[in-house]
Motif scaffolding. Structure first.
Motif, PDB file in Angstrom:
ATOM      1  N   MET A  47       0.823  -1.211   0.000  1.00 53.50           N
ATOM      2  CA  MET A  47       0.000   0.000   0.000  1.00 53.50           C
ATOM      3  C   MET A  47       0.857   1.260   0.000  1.00 53.50           C
ATOM      4  N   ALA A  50       4.892   2.036  -4.461  1.00 52.60           N
ATOM      5  CA  ALA A  50       4.539   1.501  -5.773  1.00 52.60           C
ATOM      6  C   ALA A  50       5.797   0.925  -6.409  1.00 52.60           C
ATOM      7  N   TRP A 120      -6.032   1.869   2.591  1.00 52.25           N
ATOM      8  CA  TRP A 120      -5.602   2.056   1.195  1.00 52.25           C
ATOM      9  C   TRP A 120      -5.897   3.475   0.724  1.00 52.25           C
ATOM     10  N   ALA A 124      -2.150   4.747   0.087  1.00 54.93           N
ATOM     11  CA  ALA A 124      -1.713   4.317  -1.241  1.00 54.93           C
ATOM     12  C   ALA A 124      -1.941   5.422  -2.280  1.00 54.93           C
ATOM     13  N   SER A 125      -0.992   5.596  -3.195  1.00 54.34           N
ATOM     14  CA  SER A 125      -1.130   6.632  -4.215  1.00 54.34           C
ATOM     15  C   SER A 125      -2.370   6.410  -5.067  1.00 54.34           C
ATOM     16  N   ARG A 126      -2.669   5.140  -5.386  1.00 52.21           N
ATOM     17  CA  ARG A 126      -3.861   4.878  -6.189  1.00 52.21           C
ATOM     18  C   ARG A 126      -5.136   4.915  -5.333  1.00 52.21           C
ATOM     19  N   ASN A 164      -0.208  -2.994  -7.697  1.00 47.03           N
ATOM     20  CA  ASN A 164       0.792  -1.950  -7.522  1.00 47.03           C
ATOM     21  C   ASN A 164       0.122  -0.790  -6.793  1.00 47.03           C
ATOM     22  N   SER A 165       0.680  -0.385  -5.632  1.00 48.99           N
ATOM     23  CA  SER A 165      -0.036   0.543  -4.743  1.00 48.99           C
ATOM     24  C   SER A 165      -1.384  -0.082  -4.411  1.00 48.99           C
ATOM     25  N   TYR A 435       1.822  10.820  -7.407  1.00 48.59           N
ATOM     26  CA  TYR A 435       2.951  10.002  -7.846  1.00 48.59           C
ATOM     27  C   TYR A 435       4.181  10.890  -8.007  1.00 48.59           C
TER      28      TYR A 435
END
Length: 511
Positions: A47, A50, A120, A124-126, A164-165, A435
């Motif tokens: 998380m 990336a 998340w 997390a970036s996403r 990813n992320s 990002y």
């Protein structure tokens, strides 16, 4: 809708290796394999960071609600089915699989899923990409989770599926940051990690796989191997030599010029994935000289993509000169803006740098030799930038250090990375504001909002074409081209299916 777009893109991928993707008729349990990776991940929490290396390793012990099948269509993993979407695309009701247990023996519940998804969206970036659009994440009962959005968000299921992320599911009481215990639901569990030596995974005997047959990242995840050991081998040539010697059962991302050496060997064989992905130079849009659009356009004008690809991949069959964000065969394919690609125009670059009031300071380029093609492209890029009168400070570091440094905007101007082609544009790494590179353009965010809110396929494709055009106009990053990826595997490793993120459930050792 996303499933259909994914299937269109899947045709662009080809694999060349004897036996890959064809499991043996009678695979046997037992044995351990050594997998040579490009280096050491800086964390085991997918998380908070990336990167393909991190996702490749952690997908064996952490799982998501959804994943992708062999055709890159969305398919359930920890969820029982694809989400039930209602209220005009604003409510996602997710039924959960029952009988799933964590590595500590506790049953997975809706409360664990809710806590994981909230984590998340915070870390997390996403996850942050959708966080502001989430009105609520809640458990309607122990078997069901409901996500309520403020507005429709078409890529949500794809974001929940990406490794990813990743929106991995953890026990609700094991969510420290940084995590203290690595506990997931996957087919393998962490036994031991010795930094810079190995990450040792063993079979999780309490794993409950899905019914049916393996299907890409989806379907059944069969546990033939007793143990998987990921060994960091930063030097690409060492990975090649170790594969040839039989030291590694799998060696990830090795130089394509080793292809002929790997053919016809007794202890290894090549795994070549055509149309694998695209290398990119990420510009620092947040701090330093690259915050100037004219300076970014100077770099764009100076670079010769064809020479960089040739230096990195050698033979033309291993790369393709193409500036579009998606290759032929993908629904997202567009030629919008690509006239700005592959200019190699030193005079134009000098003029743009002058307009940007370039003061002669060196452009700090971060790269790593663990991905040898990154390093070779950086060398060629440096020469083209110098020819345009720009100074260059080429900083060659290990991949873990690069990942750490790129998080600090004061430390770099350009860094080099790569990505596979992904079924959903919202998954493209440098698009979110968060990002590294921090492209926070008002025009970009307007287009992304429209892309994510639109459910009609043709309209989404048209919006993405406008977004690609904007990428060439604002130059937050520079796509170098398309490339094939080469790995090596031992002939004794059966049932391995080639993938952008190699996985070893379903694989076994021949007797």
């Amino acid at each position: 809708m996303l499933q259909k777009l994914a299937r269109i893109g899947a045709a662009a991928l080809a694999v060349a290796v004897a036996g890959v993707g064809t499991p043996a008729l009678a695979q046997q349990k037992g044995g351990a394999i050594n997998v040579a990776t490009i280096g050491e991940p800086n964390t085991l929490d997918p998380m908070v960071a990336a990167g393909d290396l991190l996702g490749m390793i952690t997908q064996h012990f952490y799982e998501t609600l959804y994943t992708f099948d062999k055709n890159w269509a969305l398919t359930p993993l920890l969820a029982e089915t694809l989400p039930q979407i209602s209220d005009g695309g604003k409510i996602y009701t997710i039924p959960l699989r029952q009988g799933v247990t964590f590595h500590n023996g506790k049953a997975m519940t809706a409360q664990d899923v809710v806590a994981s998804l909230k984590r998340w969206t915070e870390l997390a970036s996403r996850g942050k990409l959708v966080a502001d659009n989430i009105a609520a994440i809640e458990a309607t009962d122990d078997k069901t989770v409901k996500i309520t959005l403020k507005a429709p968000f078409a890529p949500l299921t794809a974001l929940l599926a990406f490794n990813n992320s990743a929106a991995v599911i953890m026990p609700a009481d094991k969510m420290e940051n940084p995590i203290k215990e690595v506990i997931g639901t996957g087919p393998y569990q962490l036994k031991e990690r010795k930094p810079d030596q190995y990450i040792q995974l063993t079979r999780f005997d309490g794993y409950k796989q899905r019914q049916g047959e393996p299907d890409g990242f989806g379907g059944a995840r069969k546990q033939y191997l007793d143990e998987i050991r990921f060994v960091p081998v930063p030097d690409a040539n060492t990975r090649v030599e170790g594969a040839l010697a039989g030291q590694f059962d799998f060696a990830d991302l090795i130089p394509v010029e080793a292809f002929d050496r790997l053919k016809g060997q007794a202890k290894t064989e090549p795994v070549l994935m055509q149309g694998f992905g695209w290398p990119m130079f990420i510009m620092n849009n947040k701090q330093g000289m690259m915050t100037s659009k004219d300076m970014r356009k100077a770099v764009q004008a100076a670079l010769n993509a064809e020479d960089m690809l040739a230096a990195a991949f050698g033979k033309p069959e291993f790369y393709k000169l193409d500036g579009a964000m998606y290759p032929e065969g993908y629904a997202w394919r567009s030629d919008a803006g690509i006239k700005a690609y592959n200019q190699g125009d030193a005079d134009k670059a000098k003029a743009l740098a002058k307009t940007a009031k370039y003061d002669g300071a060196p452009i700090r380029i971060l790269t790593s030799r663990q991905y040898e093609f990154h390093y070779k492209m950086a060398q060629v890029a440096a020469e083209y930038l110098k020819a345009a009168g720009l100074k260059v400070d080429l900083q060659v570091v290990d991949w873990a250090t690069l990942v750490q440094r790129r998080a600090e905007p004061a430390l770099w101007d350009i860094f080099i990375t790569h990505s596979p082609f992904l079924a959903e544009p919202a998954l493209i790494a440098p698009l979110p504001d968060s990002y590294p590179g921090w492209w926070a353009s008002e025009a970009k965010n307007k287009l992304l909002l429209a892309l994510n809110a639109e459910s009609d396929e043709k309209k989404r494709v048209a919006i993405f074409a406008d977004l690609q055009k904007l990428i060439f106009e604002e130059v937050p990053f520079y796509k170098v081209g398309d490339f094939a990826a080469l790995s090596a595997k031992a002939p004794r490793l059966s049932g391995y299916t080639a993938s952008p993120w190699p996985y070893f459930w379903n694989a076994s050792l021949k007797p």
